[in-house]
Write a protein that holds these residues in place. Structure first.
Motif, mmCIF file in Angstrom:
data_model
loop_
_atom_site.group_PDB
_atom_site.id
_atom_site.type_symbol
_atom_site.label_atom_id
_atom_site.label_comp_id
_atom_site.label_asym_id
_atom_site.label_seq_id
_atom_site.Cartn_x
_atom_site.Cartn_y
_atom_site.Cartn_z
ATOM 1 N N SER A 82 0.808 -1.224 0.000
ATOM 2 C CA SER A 82 0.000 0.000 0.000
ATOM 3 C C SER A 82 0.838 1.271 0.000
ATOM 4 O O SER A 82 0.329 2.345 -0.306
ATOM 5 C CB SER A 82 -0.925 0.014 1.224
ATOM 6 O OG SER A 82 -0.168 0.039 2.424
ATOM 7 N N LYS A 83 2.098 1.172 0.304
ATOM 8 C CA LYS A 83 2.939 2.376 0.363
ATOM 9 C C LYS A 83 3.180 2.967 -1.027
ATOM 10 O O LYS A 83 3.125 4.184 -1.210
ATOM 11 C CB LYS A 83 4.273 2.046 1.030
ATOM 12 C CG LYS A 83 5.169 3.237 1.233
ATOM 13 C CD LYS A 83 6.407 2.867 2.017
ATOM 14 C CE LYS A 83 7.279 4.091 2.183
ATOM 15 N NZ LYS A 83 8.653 3.836 1.854
ATOM 16 N N ASP A 84 3.447 2.107 -2.011
ATOM 17 C CA ASP A 84 3.818 2.599 -3.333
ATOM 18 C C ASP A 84 2.839 2.260 -4.443
ATOM 19 O O ASP A 84 2.707 3.022 -5.396
ATOM 20 C CB ASP A 84 5.189 2.032 -3.733
ATOM 21 C CG ASP A 84 6.296 2.495 -2.808
ATOM 22 O OD1 ASP A 84 6.330 3.693 -2.490
ATOM 23 O OD2 ASP A 84 7.110 1.643 -2.405
ATOM 24 N N TYR A 85 2.163 1.129 -4.371
ATOM 25 C CA TYR A 85 1.455 0.626 -5.543
ATOM 26 C C TYR A 85 -0.066 0.700 -5.511
ATOM 27 O O TYR A 85 -0.715 0.527 -6.534
ATOM 28 C CB TYR A 85 1.913 -0.797 -5.853
ATOM 29 C CG TYR A 85 3.320 -0.786 -6.401
ATOM 30 C CD1 TYR A 85 3.543 -0.424 -7.720
ATOM 31 C CD2 TYR A 85 4.418 -1.072 -5.603
ATOM 32 C CE1 TYR A 85 4.835 -0.372 -8.241
ATOM 33 C CE2 TYR A 85 5.704 -1.021 -6.115
ATOM 34 C CZ TYR A 85 5.899 -0.671 -7.432
ATOM 35 O OH TYR A 85 7.171 -0.609 -7.944
ATOM 36 N N CYS A 86 -0.665 0.963 -4.360
ATOM 37 C CA CYS A 86 -2.115 1.113 -4.266
ATOM 38 C C CYS A 86 -2.418 2.033 -3.091
ATOM 39 O O CYS A 86 -1.524 2.382 -2.332
ATOM 40 C CB CYS A 86 -2.799 -0.247 -4.084
ATOM 41 S SG CYS A 86 -2.317 -1.167 -2.604
ATOM 42 N N ALA A 87 -3.674 2.425 -2.960
ATOM 43 C CA ALA A 87 -4.085 3.272 -1.836
ATOM 44 C C ALA A 87 -5.251 2.608 -1.121
ATOM 45 O O ALA A 87 -6.105 1.987 -1.747
ATOM 46 C CB ALA A 87 -4.480 4.656 -2.341
ATOM 47 N N CYS A 95 -0.109 1.758 -9.340
ATOM 48 C CA CYS A 95 -1.034 0.916 -10.106
ATOM 49 C C CYS A 95 -2.422 1.559 -10.211
ATOM 50 O O CYS A 95 -3.298 1.014 -10.877
ATOM 51 C CB CYS A 95 -1.141 -0.471 -9.471
ATOM 52 S SG CYS A 95 0.371 -1.440 -9.657
ATOM 53 N N ASN A 96 -2.619 2.675 -9.534
ATOM 54 C CA ASN A 96 -3.894 3.397 -9.536
ATOM 55 C C ASN A 96 -5.064 2.478 -9.183
ATOM 56 O O ASN A 96 -6.065 2.412 -9.883
ATOM 57 C CB ASN A 96 -4.136 4.102 -10.876
ATOM 58 C CG ASN A 96 -5.247 5.127 -10.768
ATOM 59 O OD1 ASN A 96 -5.462 5.720 -9.717
ATOM 60 N ND2 ASN A 96 -5.975 5.331 -11.851
ATOM 61 N N LYS A 97 -4.908 1.769 -8.079
ATOM 62 C CA LYS A 97 -5.927 0.818 -7.618
ATOM 63 C C LYS A 97 -6.176 0.988 -6.126
ATOM 64 O O LYS A 97 -5.294 1.422 -5.383
ATOM 65 C CB LYS A 97 -5.465 -0.624 -7.845
ATOM 66 C CG LYS A 97 -5.499 -1.059 -9.289
ATOM 67 C CD LYS A 97 -6.916 -1.208 -9.730
ATOM 68 C CE LYS A 97 -7.039 -1.719 -11.131
ATOM 69 N NZ LYS A 97 -8.431 -1.816 -11.525
ATOM 70 N N ASP A 109 -6.705 -7.595 -11.951
ATOM 71 C CA ASP A 109 -6.061 -6.341 -11.553
ATOM 72 C C ASP A 109 -4.772 -6.607 -10.774
ATOM 73 O O ASP A 109 -3.785 -5.883 -10.922
ATOM 74 C CB ASP A 109 -7.014 -5.435 -10.775
ATOM 75 C CG ASP A 109 -7.716 -6.126 -9.610
ATOM 76 O OD1 ASP A 109 -7.497 -7.331 -9.373
ATOM 77 O OD2 ASP A 109 -8.512 -5.447 -8.938
ATOM 78 N N ASP A 110 -4.762 -7.656 -9.975
ATOM 79 C CA ASP A 110 -3.550 -8.041 -9.241
ATOM 80 C C ASP A 110 -2.425 -8.350 -10.234
ATOM 81 O O ASP A 110 -1.284 -7.926 -10.045
ATOM 82 C CB ASP A 110 -3.770 -9.296 -8.393
ATOM 83 C CG ASP A 110 -4.965 -9.227 -7.469
ATOM 84 O OD1 ASP A 110 -4.807 -9.574 -6.301
ATOM 85 O OD2 ASP A 110 -6.068 -8.869 -7.929
ATOM 86 N N ALA A 112 -2.071 -7.388 -13.393
ATOM 87 C CA ALA A 112 -1.597 -6.197 -14.113
ATOM 88 C C ALA A 112 -0.616 -5.406 -13.248
ATOM 89 O O ALA A 112 0.443 -4.973 -13.720
ATOM 90 C CB ALA A 112 -2.779 -5.324 -14.527
ATOM 91 N N CYS A 113 -0.931 -5.244 -11.978
ATOM 92 C CA CYS A 113 -0.049 -4.502 -11.076
ATOM 93 C C CYS A 113 1.232 -5.284 -10.798
ATOM 94 O O CYS A 113 2.325 -4.715 -10.831
ATOM 95 C CB CYS A 113 -0.794 -4.182 -9.782
ATOM 96 S SG CYS A 113 0.119 -3.079 -8.673
ATOM 97 N N ALA A 114 1.118 -6.578 -10.516
ATOM 98 C CA ALA A 114 2.302 -7.397 -10.237
ATOM 99 C C ALA A 114 3.246 -7.413 -11.432
ATOM 100 O O ALA A 114 4.472 -7.352 -11.270
ATOM 101 C CB ALA A 114 1.886 -8.828 -9.871
ATOM 102 N N LYS A 115 2.694 -7.477 -12.624
ATOM 103 C CA LYS A 115 3.515 -7.464 -13.832
ATOM 104 C C LYS A 115 4.277 -6.141 -13.952
ATOM 105 O O LYS A 115 5.463 -6.121 -14.287
ATOM 106 C CB LYS A 115 2.618 -7.702 -15.061
ATOM 107 C CG LYS A 115 3.343 -7.621 -16.372
ATOM 108 C CD LYS A 115 4.434 -8.646 -16.487
ATOM 109 C CE LYS A 115 5.094 -8.522 -17.847
ATOM 110 N NZ LYS A 115 6.438 -9.011 -17.828
ATOM 111 N N MET A 116 3.593 -5.037 -13.664
ATOM 112 C CA MET A 116 4.252 -3.735 -13.707
ATOM 113 C C MET A 116 5.394 -3.669 -12.679
ATOM 114 O O MET A 116 6.488 -3.195 -12.975
ATOM 115 C CB MET A 116 3.255 -2.607 -13.437
ATOM 116 C CG MET A 116 3.861 -1.229 -13.615
ATOM 117 S SD MET A 116 2.725 0.071 -13.141
ATOM 118 C CE MET A 116 2.959 0.036 -11.371
ATOM 119 N N ILE A 117 5.127 -4.167 -11.474
ATOM 120 C CA ILE A 117 6.154 -4.187 -10.428
ATOM 121 C C ILE A 117 7.346 -5.029 -10.885
ATOM 122 O O ILE A 117 8.502 -4.613 -10.750
ATOM 123 C CB ILE A 117 5.580 -4.747 -9.103
ATOM 124 C CG1 ILE A 117 4.522 -3.794 -8.534
ATOM 125 C CG2 ILE A 117 6.702 -4.979 -8.091
ATOM 126 C CD1 ILE A 117 3.708 -4.392 -7.393
#
Length: 163
Positions: A82-87, A95-97, A109-110, A112-117
């Motif tokens: 939650s610090k960097d990739y979601c709120a 990840c704007n999630k 959605d997980d 897509a974000c994990a792939k970006m990370i």
């Protein structure tokens, strides 16, 4: 009283049917392997890394939430922070999630974000991978255990998942 109950019962049933509870899923190793390859077009070359990572981060549980020492939390199958990739409580992060969206059975959605990370920071972002999966000898042999060779994408994915 009996008449009041009879008139409220259909309304209560409609309300219960209309509201969808948050679902979670605890995967089995080969089940998740199949889903990632067939439904999300994961590259078979790296699938053992992804499965090992998820086994050590969330124990294959989409509902896993872990509190961290820095007051942040890790969410879902891939334990996205939650610090960097979601709120929490709203869309945000890289990840704007909403973090809470990573704690249900919809893993699109997980992923897509994990792939970006993974593209930005590599597998080393995840402590579980770094500690347990970095050595290729520790990776699960999905080719044998899950018959990986027989798996192929079922459809065109909404997004491409690679390394």
């Amino acid at each position: 009283m009996n008449t009041l109950l009879r008139s409220l019962l259909p309304l209560l049933i409609l309300l219960l049917l209309g509201s969808k509870p948050v679902e979670s899923k605890k995967y089995q190793r080969c089940e998740l392997t199949r889903v990632l390859v067939e439904n999300y077009n994961f590259d078979k070359t790296f699938i053992s890394n992804w499965i090992c990572l998820v086994e050590h981060e969330s124990y294959l549980d989409t509902n896993k939430i872990t509190k961290k020492d820095n007051a942040s939390k890790n969410y879902g199958l891939f334990q996205i922070n939650s610090k960097d990739y979601c709120a929490e409580g709203r869309k945000g992060g890289q990840c704007n999630k909403k973090c809470e969206d990573f704690s249900n059975d919809d893993i699109g959605d997980d992923i897509a974000c994990a792939k970006m990370i993974q593209e930005r920071e590599g597998f080393k972002y995840w402590k579980g991978w770094d500690r347990f999966c970095r050595n290729p000898q520790n990776l699960p042999n999905l080719r044998v255990v899950c018959n990986l060779r027989s798996l192929s994408p079922l459809r065109s994915p909404r997004f491409t998942i690679g390394g």
